[in-house]
Design an enzyme around this catalytic site. Structure first.
Site, mmCIF file in Angstrom:
data_model
loop_
_atom_site.group_PDB
_atom_site.id
_atom_site.type_symbol
_atom_site.label_atom_id
_atom_site.label_comp_id
_atom_site.label_asym_id
_atom_site.label_seq_id
_atom_site.Cartn_x
_atom_site.Cartn_y
_atom_site.Cartn_z
ATOM 1 N N HIS A 114 1.136 -0.881 -0.239
ATOM 2 C CA HIS A 114 0.169 0.334 0.119
ATOM 3 C C HIS A 114 1.030 1.568 -0.066
ATOM 4 O O HIS A 114 1.876 1.687 0.627
ATOM 5 C CB HIS A 114 -0.770 -0.169 1.258
ATOM 6 C CG HIS A 114 -1.781 1.127 1.732
ATOM 7 N ND1 HIS A 114 -2.095 1.681 1.912
ATOM 8 C CD2 HIS A 114 -3.109 0.856 1.775
ATOM 9 C CE1 HIS A 114 -2.860 3.136 1.493
ATOM 10 N NE2 HIS A 114 -3.873 2.080 1.274
ATOM 11 N N ASP A 192 2.727 -4.767 8.077
ATOM 12 C CA ASP A 192 1.418 -4.071 7.349
ATOM 13 C C ASP A 192 0.437 -5.556 7.868
ATOM 14 O O ASP A 192 0.183 -5.876 6.821
ATOM 15 C CB ASP A 192 1.721 -3.522 6.324
ATOM 16 C CG ASP A 192 -0.086 -2.777 6.059
ATOM 17 O OD1 ASP A 192 -0.803 -2.756 7.079
ATOM 18 O OD2 ASP A 192 0.382 -2.615 5.087
ATOM 19 N N GLN A 195 -5.489 -5.087 6.626
ATOM 20 C CA GLN A 195 -5.808 -5.786 6.279
ATOM 21 C C GLN A 195 -6.513 -7.924 7.201
ATOM 22 O O GLN A 195 -7.939 -8.024 7.420
ATOM 23 C CB GLN A 195 -5.724 -6.208 5.170
ATOM 24 C CG GLN A 195 -5.558 -5.496 3.691
ATOM 25 C CD GLN A 195 -6.940 -4.750 3.973
ATOM 26 O OE1 GLN A 195 -8.401 -5.637 3.991
ATOM 27 N NE2 GLN A 195 -7.094 -3.484 3.480
ATOM 28 N N LYS A 218 -10.849 -0.801 9.993
ATOM 29 C CA LYS A 218 -10.750 -1.747 8.967
ATOM 30 C C LYS A 218 -11.454 -3.033 10.368
ATOM 31 O O LYS A 218 -11.546 -4.274 9.805
ATOM 32 C CB LYS A 218 -9.706 -1.909 8.802
ATOM 33 C CG LYS A 218 -8.938 -0.933 7.959
ATOM 34 C CD LYS A 218 -8.185 -1.310 6.832
ATOM 35 C CE LYS A 218 -7.277 -0.096 6.258
ATOM 36 N NZ LYS A 218 -8.656 0.424 4.907
ATOM 37 N N CYS A 356 -4.747 2.298 -4.109
ATOM 38 C CA CYS A 356 -3.504 2.583 -3.995
ATOM 39 C C CYS A 356 -2.224 2.627 -3.448
ATOM 40 O O CYS A 356 -1.761 1.670 -3.556
ATOM 41 C CB CYS A 356 -3.571 2.641 -2.606
ATOM 42 S SG CYS A 356 -4.482 4.171 -1.942
HETATM 43 C C1 LIG Z 1 -2.889 -3.039 3.913
HETATM 44 C C2 LIG Z 1 -2.926 -1.550 3.846
HETATM 45 N N1 LIG Z 1 -1.867 -1.189 4.712
HETATM 46 C C3 LIG Z 1 -1.998 0.776 5.201
HETATM 47 C C4 LIG Z 1 -3.607 1.089 5.249
HETATM 48 C C5 LIG Z 1 -3.180 2.646 5.883
HETATM 49 O O1 LIG Z 1 -4.202 2.832 6.778
HETATM 50 P P1 LIG Z 1 -4.848 4.131 6.974
HETATM 51 O O2 LIG Z 1 -5.365 4.865 5.731
HETATM 52 O O3 LIG Z 1 -6.346 3.382 7.603
HETATM 53 O O4 LIG Z 1 -4.025 4.213 7.828
HETATM 54 C C6 LIG Z 1 -4.506 0.563 4.799
HETATM 55 C C7 LIG Z 1 -5.536 1.052 4.038
HETATM 56 O O5 LIG Z 1 -6.140 1.547 2.947
HETATM 57 C C8 LIG Z 1 -3.888 -1.063 3.435
HETATM 58 O O6 LIG Z 1 -5.451 -1.875 3.596
#
Ligand SMILES: Cc1ncc(COP(=O)(O)O)c(C=O)c1O
Lengths: 399, 125
Positions: A114, A192, A195, A218, A356
């Site tokens: 991401h 990370d 998900q 999430k 993203c």
């Molecule tokens: C795999 C992953 N990493 C990081 C993020 C970033 O999360 P946040 O926007 O809540 O900081 C997301 C959310 O879209 C994600 O799906």
């Protein structure tokens, strides 16, 4: 898990809504909304500051929230740092862990990341001169290239940072393999888990990663609250990213002694209501049972894959890889935004576009990807509704 | 929650422009070329303009990919500006662009509808 939908006020409001954008954010159960409201109505005061009763109550709730997250991750409460979300956590780590890196050192990422686990490291590499390396993907299966794991991670690798479960295709990465290789080369590991946490309990001791991040929204908690887990000895050595109230043990004009984690990393007034909401979400999920949640997701993912496989002109991405919680596809010849728009006319909420993860998605298709991601309130009926949507797309676009 | 009229949004004229876009070509000679994209959707568009002696748009071509709405909008605006002076082109308002498109547009799709138009607004005079 049929009556679960009833526990979500938004889903009670929109009876016909087929909400399949859970990977972007989940809806909130009544118990979470109530916990947040109760806090503002009956418990609100700043934490760790006042000597009065209310402050004592809110401080206690805030500490309890650390404890609940710790037990969810099988960590210690002082290894849990609250922040605004995974993005904040990853920026903190990219800043703190690369402080002493220099030319010749490298940080290893994957092509699946991401943007929040990509851009902070790229930015730091520009400032500090270390190299950023990418573990590539198999264009067919969407999985990480096994051979890249060994070639990218070498003795000059200082940090290996990767997504547990991909937000684009739902692919689950070989955690053990990545972490073992990183440890063998003496590199720190960052996971990370944004998900992953929506579908399964995480055990940081079993994973043996050094750091892990996720966002509360999430997993049925509020927005604006996130978690950074770090092994105690690692947090001790890392510098904070934000500076402000509540983090110092002693200040003189020139020298500052930080408090221990988590306070060292929680400068300023924290999102107390968010932490309490997140804690309520975890409690709610524990009551449902993590095994139940896991198998519910597995069943729906499998069902979606089987069902969509039968439709002509639908291409599923990462079809044969180990995937969790979502199905990513395209209706051939139709842009993903048009698909999502037509789905919306059937009250089906999905995500379309680049997710993203521009580089990754562009490698797969020009049309962007349609992603249907499942939560605890979804049922097989919701997946069947996807078929209705797809048929409508095909009819309108004469596919 | 307000529903858009999906049949109106994807009326035949729009779908036809998506299947057979107008002015989708590479110009061998051109005066200006500009690129823009909508990073979150992956929509991308390059527009080339050939100005004649009087500063009017003699020929125009685009190479773009994206959703049906963006493809139709780019077709319509590139057709609209032919033979117009570049200064007049820059006076075309957002509202006018949406009027050309003539379909209901939701907030999230506005950037699709306006991609081609926004590029023309950036051309040097
Ligand atoms: C795999 C992953 N990493 C990081 C993020 C970033 O999360 P946040 O926007 O809540 O900081 C997301 C959310 O879209 C994600 O799906």
């Amino acid at each position: 898990m049929n009556s679960i939908r009833e526990q979500f006020p938004l889903l009670r409001t929109y009876k016909d809504l087929v909400y399949l954008d859970n990977a972007a954010t989940t809806q909130k159960p009544e118990s979470v909304i109530k916990a947040v409201t109760r806090f503002y109505e009956k418990q609100n005061a700043n934490v760790h500051r006042g000597a009065y009763k209310l402050s004592d109550i809110s401080s206690q709730l805030y500490v309890e929230a650390h404890t609940r997250v710790a037990s969810f991750l099988n960590a210690y409460p002082d290894e849990i740092i609250f922040n605004s979300g995974a993005t904040a956590g990853l920026n903190t780590l990219a800043y703190g862990l690369t402080k002493n890196l220099e030319k010749g050192d490298n940080v290893v990422l994957t092509r699946m990341e991401h943007h929040s686990n990509l851009l902070p490291w790229i930015e730091m590499s520009k400032r500090r001169g270390f190299e950023v390396r990418f573990i590539g993907l198999n264009p067919e299966s969407g999985e990480l290239l096994e051979e890249d794991i060994d070639t990218c991670i070498d003795e000059r690798t200082r940090v290996v940072t990767f997504v547990h479960t991909s937000n684009v295709l739902g692919i689950v990465n070989p955690m053990h393999r990545l972490i073992t290789r990183a440890k063998a080369m003496g590199a720190l590991t960052v996971v990370d888990a944004c998900q992953a946490v929506a579908h399964q309990k995480i055990d940081v001791k079993a994973l043996d990663c050094d750091f892990l991040v996720f966002s509360g929204h999430k997993l049925y908690g509020p927005t604006g609250i996130g978690v950074l887990y770090g092994k105690k000895e690692r947090l001790e050595k890392m510098d904070p990213f934000h500076y402000g109230g509540g983090m110092v043990a002693r200040v003189s004009d020139l020298s500052i002694a930080w408090k221990d984690a988590p306070m060292k990393f929680e400068a300023g007034t924290p999102h107390i209501a968010g932490a309490i909401g997140l804690s309520a979400a975890l409690k709610y999920l524990e009551n449902l049972g993590w095994e139940e949640i896991f198998s519910h997701t597995e069943t729906l993912t499998k069902y979606a894959t089987e069902t969509l496989s039968k439709i002509k002109d639908v291409k599923i991405f990462g079809k044969n890889a180990e995937r969790r919680g979502m199905i990513a596809f395209e209706v051939e010849g139709v842009h993903s935004h048009d698909v999502a728009q037509i789905f919306d006319s059937e009250n089906i909420a999905v995500r379309a576009g680049q997710h993203c993860a521009t580089l990754f998605v562009q490698e797969l298709t020009d049309n962007g990807i349609v992603r249907a991601s499942m939560g605890i309130y979804n049922t097989k009926k919701d997946i069947d509704k996807l078929i209705v949507g797809i048929e409508k797309v095909k009819k309108m676009f004469h596919v | 929650m307000q529903d858009v009229d999906i049949e109106q949004m994807y009326k035949e004229a729009i779908l036809e422009l998506n299947r057979n876009p107008l002015n989708k070509k590479v110009l061998p000679y051109f005066s200006f070329e500009l690129f823009s994209s909508n990073p979150s959707c992956g929509d991308e568009c390059t527009i080339q303009v050939q100005l004649d002696r009087d500063g009017n748009i003699g020929d125009i071509g685009h190479q773009s990919k994206g959703c049906a709405i963006s493809q139709a909008a780019i077709s319509l605006i590139t057709e609209e500006v032919k033979n117009q002076n570049i200064q007049d082109v820059k006076k075309i308002t957002k509202e006018k662009m949406l009027e050309l498109l003539g379909i209901p547009i939701t907030h999230t799709r506005l950037k699709c509808a306006l991609l081609g138009w926004s590029i023309l607004q950036k051309f040097p005079e």
